[in-house]
Design a protein around this motif. Sequence first.
Motif, mmCIF file in Angstrom:
data_model
loop_
_atom_site.group_PDB
_atom_site.id
_atom_site.type_symbol
_atom_site.label_atom_id
_atom_site.label_comp_id
_atom_site.label_asym_id
_atom_site.label_seq_id
_atom_site.Cartn_x
_atom_site.Cartn_y
_atom_site.Cartn_z
ATOM 1 N N THR A 7 24.515 24.342 -5.790
ATOM 2 C CA THR A 7 24.026 24.027 -7.126
ATOM 3 C C THR A 7 24.848 24.805 -8.136
ATOM 4 O O THR A 7 24.937 26.030 -8.040
ATOM 5 C CB THR A 7 22.543 24.409 -7.276
ATOM 6 N N THR A 8 25.470 24.099 -9.045
ATOM 7 C CA THR A 8 26.200 24.783 -10.111
ATOM 8 C C THR A 8 25.500 24.527 -11.430
ATOM 9 O O THR A 8 24.920 23.467 -11.651
ATOM 10 C CB THR A 8 27.653 24.288 -10.204
ATOM 11 N N SER A 9 25.549 25.523 -12.294
ATOM 12 C CA SER A 9 25.116 25.338 -13.666
ATOM 13 C C SER A 9 26.307 25.711 -14.528
ATOM 14 O O SER A 9 27.115 26.553 -14.137
ATOM 15 C CB SER A 9 23.923 26.230 -13.998
ATOM 16 N N GLY A 10 26.402 25.074 -15.661
ATOM 17 C CA GLY A 10 27.559 25.315 -16.510
ATOM 18 C C GLY A 10 27.132 25.602 -17.931
ATOM 19 O O GLY A 10 26.202 24.993 -18.450
ATOM 20 N N VAL A 11 27.830 26.558 -18.521
ATOM 21 C CA VAL A 11 27.624 26.857 -19.933
ATOM 22 C C VAL A 11 28.937 26.568 -20.649
ATOM 23 O O VAL A 11 30.003 26.970 -20.190
ATOM 24 C CB VAL A 11 27.236 28.331 -20.132
ATOM 25 N N GLY A 12 28.838 25.842 -21.748
ATOM 26 C CA GLY A 12 30.027 25.546 -22.535
ATOM 27 C C GLY A 12 29.685 25.644 -24.000
ATOM 28 O O GLY A 12 28.534 25.874 -24.372
ATOM 29 N N LEU A 35 41.734 25.282 -12.482
ATOM 30 C CA LEU A 35 42.253 24.053 -13.098
ATOM 31 C C LEU A 35 41.447 23.681 -14.343
ATOM 32 O O LEU A 35 41.997 23.238 -15.352
ATOM 33 C CB LEU A 35 42.199 22.893 -12.106
ATOM 34 N N ALA A 36 40.154 23.876 -14.259
ATOM 35 C CA ALA A 36 39.295 23.459 -15.365
ATOM 36 C C ALA A 36 39.226 24.523 -16.455
ATOM 37 O O ALA A 36 38.683 24.265 -17.530
ATOM 38 C CB ALA A 36 37.892 23.157 -14.848
ATOM 39 N N GLY A 37 39.741 25.696 -16.160
ATOM 40 C CA GLY A 37 39.684 26.768 -17.148
ATOM 41 C C GLY A 37 38.305 27.367 -17.323
ATOM 42 O O GLY A 37 37.971 27.856 -18.399
ATOM 43 N N VAL A 38 37.500 27.352 -16.253
ATOM 44 C CA VAL A 38 36.189 27.993 -16.329
ATOM 45 C C VAL A 38 36.151 29.155 -15.348
ATOM 46 O O VAL A 38 36.956 29.237 -14.425
ATOM 47 C CB VAL A 38 35.032 27.032 -15.958
ATOM 48 N N ARG A 39 35.192 30.056 -15.560
ATOM 49 C CA ARG A 39 35.001 31.158 -14.624
ATOM 50 C C ARG A 39 33.650 31.013 -13.938
ATOM 51 O O ARG A 39 32.661 30.678 -14.576
ATOM 52 C CB ARG A 39 35.051 32.497 -15.360
ATOM 53 N N MET A 59 36.427 25.661 -4.698
ATOM 54 C CA MET A 59 35.730 25.875 -5.974
ATOM 55 C C MET A 59 36.567 26.747 -6.896
ATOM 56 O O MET A 59 36.704 26.468 -8.098
ATOM 57 C CB MET A 59 34.377 26.548 -5.742
ATOM 58 N N ALA A 60 37.124 27.799 -6.322
ATOM 59 C CA ALA A 60 37.915 28.722 -7.133
ATOM 60 C C ALA A 60 39.126 27.992 -7.726
ATOM 61 O O ALA A 60 39.446 28.131 -8.905
ATOM 62 C CB ALA A 60 38.362 29.905 -6.278
ATOM 63 N N ARG A 61 39.779 27.201 -6.900
ATOM 64 C CA ARG A 61 40.954 26.443 -7.332
ATOM 65 C C ARG A 61 40.569 25.508 -8.473
ATOM 66 O O ARG A 61 41.225 25.436 -9.501
ATOM 67 C CB ARG A 61 41.455 25.633 -6.125
ATOM 68 N N GLU A 62 39.481 24.803 -8.283
ATOM 69 C CA GLU A 62 39.081 23.805 -9.276
ATOM 70 C C GLU A 62 38.655 24.486 -10.578
ATOM 71 O O GLU A 62 38.874 23.952 -11.672
ATOM 72 C CB GLU A 62 37.934 22.970 -8.698
ATOM 73 N N LEU A 99 30.465 29.156 -15.152
ATOM 74 C CA LEU A 99 29.670 28.454 -14.144
ATOM 75 C C LEU A 99 28.895 29.461 -13.303
ATOM 76 O O LEU A 99 29.388 30.558 -13.028
ATOM 77 C CB LEU A 99 30.588 27.662 -13.203
ATOM 78 N N SER A 100 27.709 29.078 -12.891
ATOM 79 C CA SER A 100 27.021 29.809 -11.828
ATOM 80 C C SER A 100 27.054 28.919 -10.589
ATOM 81 O O SER A 100 27.164 27.696 -10.703
ATOM 82 C CB SER A 100 25.575 30.115 -12.224
ATOM 83 N N ALA A 101 26.964 29.536 -9.429
ATOM 84 C CA ALA A 101 27.017 28.769 -8.180
ATOM 85 C C ALA A 101 25.996 29.322 -7.201
ATOM 86 O O ALA A 101 26.045 30.501 -6.863
ATOM 87 C CB ALA A 101 28.418 28.853 -7.574
#
Lengths: 351, 351, 378, 378, 94, 94
Positions: free
Chosen positions: B153-158, B129-133, B123-126, B101-103
């Motif tokens: 604003t978050t962007s996510g790469v999966g 939990l979600a297994g993302v960095r 955010m860090a906790r979540e 994730l970017s934030a």
Amino acid sequence: MNAIAFGALRDSHVTLSHGGGGKAMADLIETVFFPAFGPGSGEDQARLTADALCEPGARLALTTDSFVVTPLEFPGGDIGKLAVCGTVNDLAVGGARPLWLSAAFIIEEGCEIALLQRVVASMAREAVLAGVRIVTGDTKVVGRGSADGLFVTTSGVGVIPAGRDLAAARIRPGDVVLVNGVLGDHGAAILAARGDLALSTDLVSDCQGLGHLMEAVLAAAPGTRAARDATRGGLAAALNEMALAAGCGIEIREDALPLRPEVRGVCEILGLDPLYLANEGTMVLFVPEAEAEAALTAMRSRPEGQGAAIIGRAVAASEGGAHTARVQMVTSFGGRRIVDRLVGEQLPRIC
Amino acid sequence: MNAIAFGALRDSHVTLSHGGGGKAMADLIETVFFPAFGPGSGEDQARLTADALCEPGARLALTTDSFVVTPLEFPGGDIGKLAVCGTVNDLAVGGARPLWLSAAFIIEEGCEIALLQRVVASMAREAVLAGVRIVTGDTKVVGRGSADGLFVTTSGVGVIPAGRDLAAARIRPGDVVLVNGVLGDHGAAILAARGDLALSTDLVSDCQGLGHLMEAVLAAAPGTRAARDATRGGLAAALNEMALAAGCGIEIREDALPLRPEVRGVCEILGLDPLYLANEGTMVLFVPEAEAEAALTAMRSRPEGQGAAIIGRAVAASEGGAHTARVQMVTSFGGRRIVDRLVGEQLPRIC
Amino acid sequence: MKFASEFRDPKAARALLAAIACRADQIGASREKPVHIMEICGGHTHSIFRYGLDKLVHEGVEFIHGPGCPVCVLPRARIDESIQIARRPAVIFTTFGDAMRVPGRSQSLLQARAAGADIRMVYSPLDALALARKYPERDVVFFGLGFETTTPSTALAIQQAAREGLGNFSVFCNHITVPEPIHALLKDPHMVLDGFIGPGHVSMVIGVHPYDFIARDFQKPLVVAGFEPTDLLQSVLMVLDQIAEGRAEVENQYARVVPDEGNPVSLAAIADVYERRPSFEWRGLGEIDASGLRIRPKYAAFDAEEKFGIGYAVARNPAPEPEGCACGAVMAGRLKPTACPHFGKGCTPDMPLGALMVSSEGACAAYWQYGGARVAAE
Amino acid sequence: MKFASEFRDPKAARALLAAIACRADQIGASREKPVHIMEICGGHTHSIFRYGLDKLVHEGVEFIHGPGCPVCVLPRARIDESIQIARRPAVIFTTFGDAMRVPGRSQSLLQARAAGADIRMVYSPLDALALARKYPERDVVFFGLGFETTTPSTALAIQQAAREGLGNFSVFCNHITVPEPIHALLKDPHMVLDGFIGPGHVSMVIGVHPYDFIARDFQKPLVVAGFEPTDLLQSVLMVLDQIAEGRAEVENQYARVVPDEGNPVSLAAIADVYERRPSFEWRGLGEIDASGLRIRPKYAAFDAEEKFGIGYAVARNPAPEPEGCACGAVMAGRLKPTACPHFGKGCTPDMPLGALMVSSEGACAAYWQYGGARVAAE
Amino acid sequence: MCLGIPGRITAMTDPARMMAVAEISGVRREVNIACVAEGLPEGLIGRWVLIHVGFAMSLIDEDEAARTLAALHELGEAQEALEQMAEADREMAR
Amino acid sequence: MCLGIPGRITAMTDPARMMAVAEISGVRREVNIACVAEGLPEGLIGRWVLIHVGFAMSLIDEDEAARTLAALHELGEAQEALEQMAEADREMAR
Ligand code: SF4
Ligand code: SF4
Ligand SMILES: [Mg+2]
Ligand SMILES: [Mg+2]
Ligand SMILES: [Mg+2]
Ligand SMILES: [Mg+2]
Ligand SMILES: [Mg+2]
Ligand SMILES: [Mg+2]
Ligand SMILES: [Mg+2]
Ligand SMILES: [Mg+2]
Ligand SMILES: [Mg+2]
Ligand SMILES: [Mg+2]
């Protein structure tokens, strides 16, 4: 406007309805964003493949920036151009080839839809120039007074080919420092464009994408150590950041700094230092001495690097306490001074 | 505060200095963001590798969302939790495994630093939990009155593993529609938490990450056609969007919709329809009939899916003009009504 | 830039530096027993560090950085009072950017702004006037700050407001004057100064005669100087010349800008709008008799102190300097910034303890920013 | 939800539907020659569509959707006037959410808000009062909107403001009354109505007697009804019973909430604060005599029309209905929404041409939203 | 203490209010000229002034400036000659 | 036209200003009770009222409600019996 002129598509300004997740929002997206960026996937995410990503040793690069600028349109660009170039540049200066961008819009209620369309068109244009695709996005509308017209956040994904490793930590004493052009144009142009200081100039922001320039430099000077775009905090911030990461010192020469007279003028009037003015299409590059001329020539062969110059070199870290200066400037007068980071942004001053 | 209590690290509230690209900004980043997310790369972008991305047939998924919510902290979450869950969920509902994730933060001058720290910790906790960095970020500060406290604003790469292809276009008549839990909790909780309607409830936002739930469902029901998180515009918006993409109709049963009494209460008082209330941890899933029970069981076996229910099914597209209804609801009373998209967001009404 | 860059010629500077070295040797000045020359004006301090003049001049010449930075000498209580005014809901408080980061007792204007006060930076009092015209329902207050250079501009703004009947414009007056603190410094028995560089832009308003007492009563040379590096070096040489020749006179190096008699229009505006306060507080120096100006009763409607019943208009609540702050001694030339126990420890530009660390014209901030201390230490 | 969900029992509904069918057959009602029953109240219209009652009842019963949606009948000129008030810099204009999207001549309140007017949605006039207390320097105006149900709440708010001396609170009064437009409809020679469902919540304020003229002078049955589906079905049955039995009476199905005499406190507050206007404009229906209320002179300080010299307080500038708009005919029961040439073409909820497409209680919007037209068409 | 910059008056904007345009290195800003107008604002066009916080505070005396520059130039030439002599001495000494 | 919801008065907040708390399906909101207080606000606690725009506009007559419900129930039962008979008829006809 007559009575028929209501409804999403025919609104001239954004209302809260356009952010409500309903028909008005769909209309806004279909009217403003799809024509510029192409239709979305219809899913909640873009799905992408690129051979380059799968080559052995290749790495994925991810970066993000929120763009907030007043005014939204200014000589030389607009927030959209800024948002594409800024993120493309953050990829490029790390040696990544930019591939895909996301774009998230926070729109203040009352924002003119025509303005939005111009900004989006400018993003699309800049993306084509940079060779990236804007593949996914988001739109939020906030109440009047809860934003400043329009904020754009872009994130960028690129691929760093195997074998490339640009990092400030690789800078060595003796490396040559280059910039691709004049300094401070963006910061000075924005200060003047804001109007509250009642300054009028012909300055134009330097906002531009640096991806192709960076590829040209890397082809000519493959030993390039590191690069950084000198945005917020200007050249001074970029150099300080890099010196810190490199654990060395940097010495620049005031004589060598490319500066427009108008930028000097704005700085004299407001008591500012051009080293701290923001740029949006200017990068600083560290190259081993042997490749410096090649890098300079490569830069000057492209329009983004016409004004390129060698401005200094990396030097051994100076001894001293925690507050030891890392970046120094030899003044045109023959003196020498520290170029420190500022505490916050520069404020116009009278003394 | 005594005289020593000035300066970046000791400030209790964000000032414009914290966005200026200088020392104050570095202090803010080092004090607030690094402890939660880990130190940055020192470069302008994160550099990443993942084996999963390079497997043949795998695709990269990219998504982005800006988060704007009032109040910034609410029962059941805060803007930071929302920003991580929202983007993780947009990846997950497409079958992607969230990786990075970017934030990007847009902070209003005056924002309490302690609040920022709580948001970032959340955010860090979540993310854990979600297994993302959260691998890269950005901070901007805008003047008072130019933002509403804080936007994230978050962007996510999966990565979408080979062979997975969730898409609304794959929905077929007869497919079963499921949700993982009660509807409208987030929207109702936020309406109450805002305080301006003077409503008090014990409602808690459903904000949660759905990545693990999605993996569990896909393991149990590999034929799953498509999923969508029912955020802005609620279940109604998600269903309409999917029906449109699928080119079919959807029929849901009012009886089957899981709704808390308090959500009904808020809706009765304000004249709202819970089908249009936002959710932040609720998804709607289309599964072939043969796998519906398996999907339901898989959902119910996880905490995020405790309240899962079958709420309807896909039906053949009904004939008719451009305005033909795609989503219909059989009311608990035995009637039948269209569940259309709204124009904009629902406004509290008295008639 | 015309009338500026021509005065940065390195060749001329080398000649001046050689002449200075020659004169310094001649009068026996050495690192151990230097000549102490105070540049009164913070602008000169800034130039000295910006061009590294302190390290280029003969080691027998030591610059003492005087109290001529209006931001540095602004006492904490005045910042507190300005925040009190700025917090009033109807007020738009306007200020030069310089004052934004100066710490008051519990907040700076920057922090007060972050906490909700409507505080705006302007380049000119004219911009504040324009705001007052634009927002007739608001009270636009201008933070009047500065020495004689700046004083006429606020006076002219007040006269203009009076002509236009702009009842919603007022000035929070903190204007101060140069000669009085110099007089106070010279009366100090521990005074070590041998000569002065006079403030060029103050002097273009007041002329050169207000410094006559320095030469006449205290037998110290003073040369009014411009701000470019050769201006400063030439002025240093002129001071050394006087010392070498046993003269103590007021001379004018900056005649291209400074008329000996000052500017009559400015002086008339000042006289019309302001009168002397019995005394005014200086950060680090305390109350100094007759060193501040206030708005005359006939313009009381434009005086924010009167309008809001704040500051010297009511009982004041002066804030003592932070403990251990050596600013007073530094400004008097008795201590080098680096000799202050707080320098670079409890006191840095991002966390200033004393006033001299706030403005880039403050001696301590200049030492810090331009490496007067740090480069030298390497 | 107590006192609500119990009245949604499908079993009872089936019984009522069977009884209705039986009665309808008995009086010879058919699809070709239906009984026309007008539900006056938009809330009833909403319930009918929400529960699909129009499609469940015997085909010989046809619902005619009356003028009882205060938002739908709000004329464009009043929206224009409210925007004029809202645009004044000191004004905070407060309104129920319902009014936000109603188009005026050139803007809706939502668009005016986007253009910079300070317009806020509230749930209650009490919330507007609270804003007036919170912002004493602003003028808080409440958009008083609605029939007799809502009228007491603004009357009580004005009385409270008077008690507290909240001089910065005022009401832009658009309150209207039910009996007058019904009277106007009944006098229309083309009138086709056979009976009425009376408005439940209006009646809890005014009681049942104000409808007596309908039975007495026009020989039409009226049953005051609750809003749950069995309430409505039972009331339809009661109307059919009267028709079958040749009666024309005012009956009360909703006695659990509606006292025959209404609510005395509410009526007293209305009488204290309001007086009848000679006439008031209704969208689609034009000016109707004595159909609107205005604030009495003794409360003129709280009357936004007086305070800002707008609306009926000055020369008005009524806006004609958009060309081709059939709202008037639909409200009179002479046309089905789907029979309007604009329905679903030039007129949809996101681009409403006529008033009835704006509120979810408007007959056309309800047809659209709940598929009265679209599902039926399939 | 007081930032002052030389600028050239290029146009009058509002002579009644004593407002004119000054140009500083290609940057234009409206300034007040009350202190330098000496009753005849139009005569100022083309003149160099010293500007502080939006006010032209002093007319620049171009003759004085030229004199100072000439003196500096002379000093510089002399210095150069000296330096060349010193250099020649060093050369010879090698 | 006029959204009204049943709620129960659970507490008085400001009897002088006629303000009390009403609870609707677990949601609480302060409402004005002037129209239903009949001089004795405290007696309202536990009573059901019909709420519109933050005002309790009418006391709900629980007996009346029960009567209506009983009638509906009776109707429902009769209907069920009828439906069962019809069903039985259909069964037999098969
Ligand atoms: S270091 Fe700080 S406390 Fe010490 S003299 Fe300088 S400003 Fe004052
Ligand atoms: S469709 Fe539109 S114009 Fe026609 S009657 Fe309905 S609201 Fe009026
Ligand atoms: Mg970036
Ligand atoms: Mg960038
Ligand atoms: Mg989104
Ligand atoms: Mg450049
Ligand atoms: Mg960068
Ligand atoms: Mg997304
Ligand atoms: Mg999302
Ligand atoms: Mg960034
Ligand atoms: Mg849920
Ligand atoms: Mg989504």
